[in-house]
Design a protein around this motif. Structure first.
Motif, mmCIF file in Angstrom:
data_model
loop_
_atom_site.group_PDB
_atom_site.id
_atom_site.type_symbol
_atom_site.label_atom_id
_atom_site.label_comp_id
_atom_site.label_asym_id
_atom_site.label_seq_id
_atom_site.Cartn_x
_atom_site.Cartn_y
_atom_site.Cartn_z
ATOM 1 N N LEU A 119 0.831 -1.205 0.000
ATOM 2 C CA LEU A 119 0.000 0.000 0.000
ATOM 3 C C LEU A 119 0.867 1.257 0.000
ATOM 4 O O LEU A 119 0.609 2.206 -0.747
ATOM 5 C CB LEU A 119 -0.922 -0.009 1.220
ATOM 6 C CG LEU A 119 -1.984 -1.116 1.262
ATOM 7 C CD1 LEU A 119 -2.689 -1.123 2.616
ATOM 8 C CD2 LEU A 119 -2.997 -0.945 0.137
ATOM 9 N N LYS A 120 1.895 1.245 0.829
ATOM 10 C CA LYS A 120 2.788 2.405 0.924
ATOM 11 C C LYS A 120 3.482 2.652 -0.413
ATOM 12 O O LYS A 120 3.629 3.797 -0.859
ATOM 13 C CB LYS A 120 3.823 2.153 2.022
ATOM 14 C CG LYS A 120 4.539 3.400 2.502
ATOM 15 C CD LYS A 120 3.622 4.234 3.366
ATOM 16 C CE LYS A 120 4.367 5.393 3.998
ATOM 17 N NZ LYS A 120 3.452 6.278 4.745
ATOM 18 N N GLY A 121 3.900 1.571 -1.064
ATOM 19 C CA GLY A 121 4.575 1.690 -2.345
ATOM 20 C C GLY A 121 3.689 2.251 -3.436
ATOM 21 O O GLY A 121 4.177 2.799 -4.434
ATOM 22 N N ALA A 122 2.374 2.120 -3.251
ATOM 23 C CA ALA A 122 1.417 2.650 -4.221
ATOM 24 C C ALA A 122 1.002 4.078 -3.883
ATOM 25 O O ALA A 122 0.098 4.629 -4.519
ATOM 26 C CB ALA A 122 0.186 1.750 -4.272
ATOM 27 N N GLY A 123 1.659 4.660 -2.878
ATOM 28 C CA GLY A 123 1.360 6.047 -2.520
ATOM 29 C C GLY A 123 0.176 6.219 -1.592
ATOM 30 O O GLY A 123 -0.333 7.333 -1.429
ATOM 31 N N ILE A 124 -0.258 5.120 -0.967
ATOM 32 C CA ILE A 124 -1.398 5.173 -0.051
ATOM 33 C C ILE A 124 -0.931 5.600 1.337
ATOM 34 O O ILE A 124 0.061 5.082 1.855
ATOM 35 C CB ILE A 124 -2.077 3.790 0.054
ATOM 36 C CG1 ILE A 124 -2.480 3.275 -1.333
ATOM 37 C CG2 ILE A 124 -3.267 3.839 0.996
ATOM 38 C CD1 ILE A 124 -3.518 4.093 -2.019
ATOM 39 N N LYS A 125 -1.642 6.536 1.951
ATOM 40 C CA LYS A 125 -1.344 6.911 3.332
ATOM 41 C C LYS A 125 -1.943 5.869 4.273
ATOM 42 O O LYS A 125 -3.017 5.324 4.008
ATOM 43 C CB LYS A 125 -1.904 8.296 3.650
ATOM 44 C CG LYS A 125 -1.162 9.428 2.961
ATOM 45 C CD LYS A 125 -1.638 10.785 3.458
ATOM 46 C CE LYS A 125 -0.809 11.905 2.850
ATOM 47 N NZ LYS A 125 -1.240 13.240 3.355
ATOM 48 N N LEU A 126 -1.241 5.617 5.378
ATOM 49 C CA LEU A 126 -1.652 4.561 6.298
ATOM 50 C C LEU A 126 -1.884 5.105 7.701
ATOM 51 O O LEU A 126 -1.112 5.935 8.195
ATOM 52 C CB LEU A 126 -0.580 3.472 6.357
ATOM 53 C CG LEU A 126 -0.240 2.776 5.035
ATOM 54 C CD1 LEU A 126 0.883 1.774 5.246
ATOM 55 C CD2 LEU A 126 -1.472 2.096 4.444
ATOM 56 N N GLY A 127 -2.942 4.613 8.340
ATOM 57 C CA GLY A 127 -3.254 5.035 9.700
ATOM 58 C C GLY A 127 -3.691 3.864 10.561
ATOM 59 O O GLY A 127 -3.939 2.758 10.067
ATOM 60 N N ILE A 128 -3.769 4.115 11.855
ATOM 61 C CA ILE A 128 -4.254 3.131 12.829
ATOM 62 C C ILE A 128 -5.421 3.754 13.579
ATOM 63 O O ILE A 128 -5.351 4.922 13.981
ATOM 64 C CB ILE A 128 -3.156 2.749 13.844
ATOM 65 C CG1 ILE A 128 -1.953 2.125 13.136
ATOM 66 C CG2 ILE A 128 -3.704 1.790 14.907
ATOM 67 C CD1 ILE A 128 -0.739 1.958 14.044
ATOM 68 N N ILE A 129 -6.488 2.990 13.768
ATOM 69 C CA ILE A 129 -7.599 3.405 14.629
ATOM 70 C C ILE A 129 -7.809 2.276 15.626
ATOM 71 O O ILE A 129 -8.281 1.198 15.267
ATOM 72 C CB ILE A 129 -8.886 3.680 13.838
ATOM 73 C CG1 ILE A 129 -8.634 4.684 12.710
ATOM 74 C CG2 ILE A 129 -9.972 4.206 14.777
ATOM 75 C CD1 ILE A 129 -9.869 4.994 11.870
ATOM 76 N N GLY A 178 -5.729 13.543 10.580
ATOM 77 C CA GLY A 178 -4.299 13.267 10.672
ATOM 78 C C GLY A 178 -3.699 12.757 9.377
ATOM 79 O O GLY A 178 -2.483 12.850 9.168
ATOM 80 N N LEU A 179 -4.536 12.226 8.515
ATOM 81 C CA LEU A 179 -4.070 11.721 7.221
ATOM 82 C C LEU A 179 -4.198 12.769 6.117
ATOM 83 O O LEU A 179 -4.047 12.452 4.937
ATOM 84 C CB LEU A 179 -4.856 10.458 6.846
ATOM 85 C CG LEU A 179 -4.562 9.237 7.728
ATOM 86 C CD1 LEU A 179 -5.565 8.124 7.456
ATOM 87 C CD2 LEU A 179 -3.138 8.737 7.515
ATOM 88 N N GLY A 180 -4.489 13.994 6.506
ATOM 89 C CA GLY A 180 -4.532 15.080 5.535
ATOM 90 C C GLY A 180 -5.912 15.454 5.054
ATOM 91 O O GLY A 180 -6.045 16.250 4.123
ATOM 92 N N GLY A 181 -6.938 14.857 5.651
ATOM 93 C CA GLY A 181 -8.303 15.230 5.313
ATOM 94 C C GLY A 181 -8.845 14.684 4.013
ATOM 95 O O GLY A 181 -9.612 15.379 3.324
ATOM 96 N N PRO A 182 -8.518 13.453 3.628
ATOM 97 C CA PRO A 182 -9.118 12.899 2.410
ATOM 98 C C PRO A 182 -10.617 12.712 2.591
ATOM 99 O O PRO A 182 -11.095 12.541 3.718
ATOM 100 C CB PRO A 182 -8.415 11.546 2.257
ATOM 101 C CG PRO A 182 -8.046 11.167 3.658
ATOM 102 C CD PRO A 182 -7.691 12.457 4.331
ATOM 103 N N VAL A 183 -11.368 12.744 1.501
ATOM 104 C CA VAL A 183 -12.802 12.506 1.612
ATOM 105 C C VAL A 183 -13.002 11.054 2.039
ATOM 106 O O VAL A 183 -12.256 10.158 1.604
ATOM 107 C CB VAL A 183 -13.536 12.794 0.285
ATOM 108 C CG1 VAL A 183 -13.436 14.265 -0.067
ATOM 109 C CG2 VAL A 183 -12.999 11.930 -0.840
ATOM 110 N N PRO A 184 -13.965 10.782 2.918
ATOM 111 C CA PRO A 184 -14.135 9.420 3.444
ATOM 112 C C PRO A 184 -14.295 8.355 2.369
ATOM 113 O O PRO A 184 -13.842 7.222 2.546
ATOM 114 C CB PRO A 184 -15.400 9.547 4.300
ATOM 115 C CG PRO A 184 -15.421 10.980 4.732
ATOM 116 C CD PRO A 184 -14.892 11.743 3.558
#
Length: 244
Positions: A119-129, A178-184
């Motif tokens: 996922l990271k290699g594809a430019g996806i931001k990652l978070g934990i909830i 925290g992930l930059g405010g992407p649309v849900p």
């Protein structure tokens, strides 16, 4: 399929798991040793009942979205012992309860690191909830450091720091901010529990992915996620993410 910009992960039984009863056993052993050293006679079954009552109190608070942290759980246990302990013993018991998670054996779910790196290699931001139980968020992050994966995450939202449990919108909003405010609609959440992970993500308008590799939640039939996966290797594919 809408392009995914970020993916958040539940912690327990999604990223990380313990062998059944491991943390409970560590806390009971620590307390048994401290009480014996201080000269207090006790039965193992008594300590187990006290611990389980504290866990039940936690679950009630968790479902009501009322914080019940490690120190409160430890104090709850002390109050239920059935005998008075001096302040120094009480303090030692509370400290041992909280520190039991430090050197615990927590395991990374199979395929987790490869999934995160894809996922990271594809430019996806990652978070934990994460809904925190009796082990603090600081210790939980330390375990991810030991497994070498914490640096892969761009942000994390732990309930003991945010002040809300899933499925409350507040903890999901904290993650999105925290992930930059992407649309849900462009964010997916991966987790094992229908009541918290799936329901919370769907209510936010996020893509829900239910992970069954450790815990296949059959506590309720609904809601169901848009995607159900048994292994982390499936996550990038169901989200339409192609590694670079």
């Amino acid at each position: 399929m809408t392009a995914i910009e970020a993916v958040t992960f539940d912690y327990w039984n999604t990223l990380v798991y313990e062998l059944r009863g491991h943390l409970r056993g560590r806390r009971l052993e620590a307390w048994s040793g401290l009480l014996e050293e201080a000269g207090f006679a006790h039965e193992r079954l008594q300590l187990e009942a006290v611990y389980d009552a504290a866990w039940d109190a936690y679950v009630t608070s968790w479902r009501a979205n009322q914080q019940f942290r490690s120190a409160e759980a430890a104090e709850h246990c002390v109050e239920q012992l059935g005998f008075e302990v001096p302040p120094d013993v009480r303090a030692a018991l509370v400290e041992a309860f909280g520190r039991a998670g430090e050197e615990a054996e927590l395991h990374l779910a199979e395929g987790t690191e490869d999934c995160l790196r894809t996922l990271k290699g594809a430019g996806i931001k990652l978070g934990i909830i994460c809904d925190v139980g009796f082990t603090s968020s600081t210790m939980l992050r330390d375990h991810l450091i030991r497994h070498g994966v914490l640096p892969l995450f761009d942000h994390w939202s732990f309930s003991d720091e945010v002040g809300a449990y899933k499925p409350a919108a507040a903890i999901f909003e904290h993650a999105l901010d925290g992930l930059g405010g992407p649309v849900p609609e462009r964010v997916a959440h991966v987790g094992d529990l229908r009541r918290t992970d799936v329901a919370g993500a769907l209510a936010m308008g996020m893509v829900a992915v239910r992970y069954t590799g450790i815990n296949d939640d059959d506590s309720q039939a609904e809601p169901e996620a848009q995607h159900v996966v048994a292994h982390h290797s499936e996550v990038p594919g169901v989200l339409g993410v192609i590694s670079s």
